[in-house]
Design a protein around this motif. Structure first.
Motif, PDB file in Angstrom:
ATOM      1  N   ILE A  83       0.956  -1.258   0.000  1.00  0.00           N
ATOM      2  CA  ILE A  83       0.010  -0.080   0.025  1.00  0.00           C
ATOM      3  C   ILE A  83       0.890   1.231   0.263  1.00  0.00           C
ATOM      4  O   ILE A  83       0.702   2.110  -0.912  1.00  0.00           O
ATOM      5  N   ALA A  86       2.203   1.823  -3.422  1.00  0.00           N
ATOM      6  CA  ALA A  86       1.260   2.368  -4.562  1.00  0.00           C
ATOM      7  C   ALA A  86       0.857   3.795  -4.372  1.00  0.00           C
ATOM      8  O   ALA A  86       0.680   4.616  -5.049  1.00  0.00           O
ATOM      9  N   ARG A  87       0.832   4.236  -2.957  1.00  0.00           N
ATOM     10  CA  ARG A  87       0.534   5.379  -2.473  1.00  0.00           C
ATOM     11  C   ARG A  87       1.895   6.427  -3.030  1.00  0.00           C
ATOM     12  O   ARG A  87       1.644   7.584  -3.417  1.00  0.00           O
ATOM     13  N   ARG A  91       3.678   1.736  -9.852  1.00  0.00           N
ATOM     14  CA  ARG A  91       2.530   1.688 -10.512  1.00  0.00           C
ATOM     15  C   ARG A  91       2.337   0.126 -10.937  1.00  0.00           C
ATOM     16  O   ARG A  91       1.244  -0.310 -11.476  1.00  0.00           O
ATOM     17  N   ARG A 114      -5.859   0.774  -7.894  1.00  0.00           N
ATOM     18  CA  ARG A 114      -4.947   1.731  -7.814  1.00  0.00           C
ATOM     19  C   ARG A 114      -3.591   1.458  -8.499  1.00  0.00           C
ATOM     20  O   ARG A 114      -2.824   2.486  -8.823  1.00  0.00           O
ATOM     21  N   ARG A 387       0.610  -7.927   6.927  1.00  0.00           N
ATOM     22  CA  ARG A 387      -0.724  -8.338   6.839  1.00  0.00           C
ATOM     23  C   ARG A 387      -1.072  -8.494   5.159  1.00  0.00           C
ATOM     24  O   ARG A 387      -0.539  -7.846   4.393  1.00  0.00           O
TER      25      ARG A 387
ATOM     26  N   MET B   1      -6.077   8.137 -11.905  1.00  0.00           N
ATOM     27  CA  MET B   1      -6.246   6.947 -10.947  1.00  0.00           C
ATOM     28  C   MET B   1      -5.651   7.462  -9.560  1.00  0.00           C
ATOM     29  O   MET B   1      -4.441   7.684  -9.232  1.00  0.00           O
ATOM     30  N   SER B   2      -6.615   7.249  -8.569  1.00  0.00           N
ATOM     31  CA  SER B   2      -6.180   7.644  -7.390  1.00  0.00           C
ATOM     32  C   SER B   2      -5.394   6.613  -6.523  1.00  0.00           C
ATOM     33  O   SER B   2      -5.360   5.547  -6.622  1.00  0.00           O
ATOM     34  N   THR B   3      -4.358   7.183  -5.706  1.00  0.00           N
ATOM     35  CA  THR B   3      -3.367   6.042  -5.026  1.00  0.00           C
ATOM     36  C   THR B   3      -3.560   6.149  -3.561  1.00  0.00           C
ATOM     37  O   THR B   3      -3.168   5.453  -2.921  1.00  0.00           O
ATOM     38  N   ALA B   4      -4.874   6.800  -3.232  1.00  0.00           N
ATOM     39  CA  ALA B   4      -5.107   6.788  -1.800  1.00  0.00           C
ATOM     40  C   ALA B   4      -5.724   5.495  -1.561  1.00  0.00           C
ATOM     41  O   ALA B   4      -6.561   5.080  -2.193  1.00  0.00           O
ATOM     42  N   PHE B   5      -5.225   4.703  -0.422  1.00  0.00           N
ATOM     43  CA  PHE B   5      -6.069   3.505  -0.192  1.00  0.00           C
ATOM     44  C   PHE B   5      -5.455   3.334   1.493  1.00  0.00           C
ATOM     45  O   PHE B   5      -4.404   2.911   1.289  1.00  0.00           O
ATOM     46  N   ASP B   6      -6.463   3.312   2.238  1.00  0.00           N
ATOM     47  CA  ASP B   6      -6.186   2.906   3.485  1.00  0.00           C
ATOM     48  C   ASP B   6      -6.235   1.361   3.868  1.00  0.00           C
ATOM     49  O   ASP B   6      -7.088   0.651   3.431  1.00  0.00           O
ATOM     50  N   LEU B   7      -5.324   1.116   4.643  1.00  0.00           N
ATOM     51  CA  LEU B   7      -5.238  -0.480   5.043  1.00  0.00           C
ATOM     52  C   LEU B   7      -6.551  -0.520   6.181  1.00  0.00           C
ATOM     53  O   LEU B   7      -6.623   0.250   6.974  1.00  0.00           O
ATOM     54  N   PRO B   8      -7.275  -1.379   5.785  1.00  0.00           N
ATOM     55  CA  PRO B   8      -8.504  -1.782   6.868  1.00  0.00           C
ATOM     56  C   PRO B   8      -7.926  -2.037   8.112  1.00  0.00           C
ATOM     57  O   PRO B   8      -6.728  -2.707   8.116  1.00  0.00           O
ATOM     58  N   PRO B   9      -8.458  -1.666   9.195  1.00  0.00           N
ATOM     59  CA  PRO B   9      -7.925  -2.257  10.553  1.00  0.00           C
ATOM     60  C   PRO B   9      -7.996  -3.770  10.748  1.00  0.00           C
ATOM     61  O   PRO B   9      -8.913  -4.440  10.008  1.00  0.00           O
ATOM     62  N   ALA B  10      -7.173  -4.213  11.476  1.00  0.00           N
ATOM     63  CA  ALA B  10      -7.050  -5.770  11.581  1.00  0.00           C
ATOM     64  C   ALA B  10      -8.091  -6.176  12.520  1.00  0.00           C
ATOM     65  O   ALA B  10      -8.723  -7.195  12.435  1.00  0.00           O
TER      66      ALA B  10
END
Lengths: 387, 387
Positions: A83, A86-87, A91, A114, A387, B1-10
């Motif tokens: 992640i 990618a941020r 690419r 993304r 993870r 293409m957005s690069t923002a993507f947060d890791l979901p919490p565990a």
């Protein structure tokens, strides 16, 4: 009484390198850049693509430097690890690993929205999970079948067992078969050059047998990805791999440093230099026959051996790091009689970590130095993302 | 293409524990609380103060739980480590270690403006550095002389060599001599109970010799701090220590679990339970005779041995974690013939880490569970703070 108190930075650009707070991870930028160039040049000459592994450093600045010099993308070992890359603008990310279940596949599908992503499989169930996750968000995955070429970890062991997976991937719309992944970690650290060459040859032969079977089944233009920093000189010449995945070469940890390499001055040499160090400081000299530095198990991984002491551009011949406790490292003279060689209280000791990958995973930043001055501080943005 | 993507919490509070993403650090809150209560009760009965070590967990929520139950404060091993605890409201912090130089002393002085701090010395130069740093910001430090009672790491070895340090501390206005620190890490993991008792007795005897010398020099009401989770039952009864510093007891890692303890049902028993686990998942079963889980060297420290597999409230009798690679763990049946005992692809495997302290240092959070449900997610706020 206020409780706010920020930790001062370990280093700031422009500061003399010998004033970096300890323990800190320090990168010799000249040596690092020579390593990056060296591997890219060797890959170019062999007409093999270079996709360096980011698990070694977890630092987007390093991947971007590699891509700028010609790398086709990166490998990550975990989805969460990918992640921050990618941020940061990487690419093309290959997840060189299998996923444990639907929740992971859903994360991968988000990532695939993304960046271009590919992933490994070695079981029918993984294929179905991937197809469903891709379909759910309207994306697709490039898929590699991992094959076991001697490591005995992940990967299909029998070429015949690979064919049902090929068939299944081909029939599921959101998936495309891209090729094979063949990695043998066990041969990377065979100490002797001949021994390592023989191991790499056996792994390449096994990989070749899978490729032949795949082509006999009609597959064409497959990417064959694999190899590591210890075997790359053989992998590049094998004629089997179309893409190599070395990671640690940018740093050369003590474990890779203990391998035997042939003196090699050719432009296509893959022999790399130590560029990564832990700056530590002597915090106790009370014992008399040894000293204690402030870098222990929380500042380095010791699974592949204790760090080397680095002095004047080489491994110290007089001092040895003999034990790592949680926050303490014990340094003793190699000859018990030579206590006069021990460094003084407060003095700085540079260490080459035994194993770079899990060592990087302990630090939030890499402090880049050149000509004795701090030039940059790079976030280890994927640290802890397993993870 | 957005690069923002947060890791979901565990994990989120309220979620079933068996859906926590892997690998994750999971705390059995009932077992943890019993451990906290048990140690406090034992200390209270012995009329010894409990100052638990925060280096084991690096998590302010845990320290606050210990203080709420009667702990007098905490120990930290590094100054940077102490900062998140001071921020979280811990008001009494002992740095159970020496400092490497003036920059560290300046950081300690900043900390001393926010909380009551004490620190160890074993050299005259450290004393002068501390006094200067305290003076520079108008604060003061409580100082402990560390004595070497058999560990051979930090600490003054000879009682006679302690006296000039006592004298110096006493004469420097911003410093106050508080007492002695005596810790012997090497005896914590002596496996046999008798052996451990004998080791603790020797360390207590040596400590007693330093105390006698200190009292002969006129010192009164000194705090004698030391001890660890493996020796605490003996330390409490020794009559030498006025304060104990155990840390790992809240978790009981596999290394402490391998010690022999006497069955002890007394209210003052210090025998603790395993409360800390790594939740992992099976990601490959292709090899056939073993499976691969997603927790390797980046999810656990292996310096004190590989993790135990935990099933139905006990160490598994059928399966063993046999090798840790960077991101992979290999699980094999104890009897090679019993491959049918191996867990299925995607299934969950709970591990007891070999060594808790450096394992905690790999994670950003501890997921607390009770009755099969996630109850809390605690930040490991001092993770990576080793300066």
């Amino acid at each position: 009484m206020s409780t706010a108190f920020d930790l001062p930075p370990a280093a700031r650009p422009g500061q003399p390198a010998d004033t970096i707070d300890t323990p800190s991870l320090v990168l010799d930028l000249d040596a690092f850049e020579r390593n990056v160039d060296r591997m890219q040049r060797a890959a170019n000459r062999a007409r093999v693509k270079l996709r360096p592994h980011a698990k070694a450093h977890k630092c987007p600045d390093i991947s971007l430097a590699q891509i700028k010099r010609g790398a086709v993308g990166i490998c990550c070992q975990k989805i969460s690890e990918a992640i921050p890359f990618a941020r940061a603008g990487v690419r093309d990310i290959h997840i060189s690993n299998e996923l444990a279940g639907p929740a992971k596949a859903a994360m991968l599908a988000q990532l695939a929205l993304r960046a271009h992503v590919s992933v490994c499989v070695d079981d029918m169930a993984q294929i179905d999970i991937l197809a469903k996750a891709a379909e759910a968000v309207g994306t697709r995955f490039d898929v590699f079948i991992e094959v076991n070429v001697g490591q005995g970890r992940c990967g299909v062991t029998d070429p015949a067992a690979m064919l049902p997976l090929v068939d299944r991937i081909t029939r599921l719309h959101p998936l495309s078969l891209c090729g094979l992944q063949a990695y043998h970690g066990g041969i990377q650290h065979l100490r002797g050059w001949q021994e390592r060459r023989a191991g790499a040859a056996r792994a390449a032969d096994r990989t070749g047998a899978f490729v032949a079977r795949l082509e006999a089944a009609g597959a064409r233009n497959m990417v064959i990805t694999g190899g590591g920093s210890g075997s790359v000189e053989f992998d590049l010449q094998s004629g089997v791999y179309t893409e190599i995945q070395p990671g640690s070469y940018v740093f050369m940890d003590a474990d890779y440093g203990a391998n035997e390499y042939l003196t090699d001055e050719r432009p296509a040499s893959t022999n790399c230099e130590h560029s990564l160090f832990i700056a530590s400081a002597v915090m106790s000299v009370a014992a008399g026959d040894r000293v204690v530095v402030d870098a222990g198990l929380k500042s380095m991984a010791v699974d592949s051996g204790l760090p080397w002491i680095w002095a004047n551009g080489a491994r110290s011949e007089t001092l040895e790091y003999v034990a790592a406790n949680d926050e303490h490292g014990i340094i003793a003279p190699r000859l018990a009689s030579r206590v006069r060689d021990l460094p003084a209280l407060g003095s700085r000791v540079m260490l080459v970590p035994g194993h770079c990958d899990p060592t990087l995973n302990l630090y939030d930043e890499i402090i880049g130095v050149r000509d004795g001055v701090v030039e940059c501080v790079w976030p280890v943005a994927a640290r802890g993302l397993s993870r």
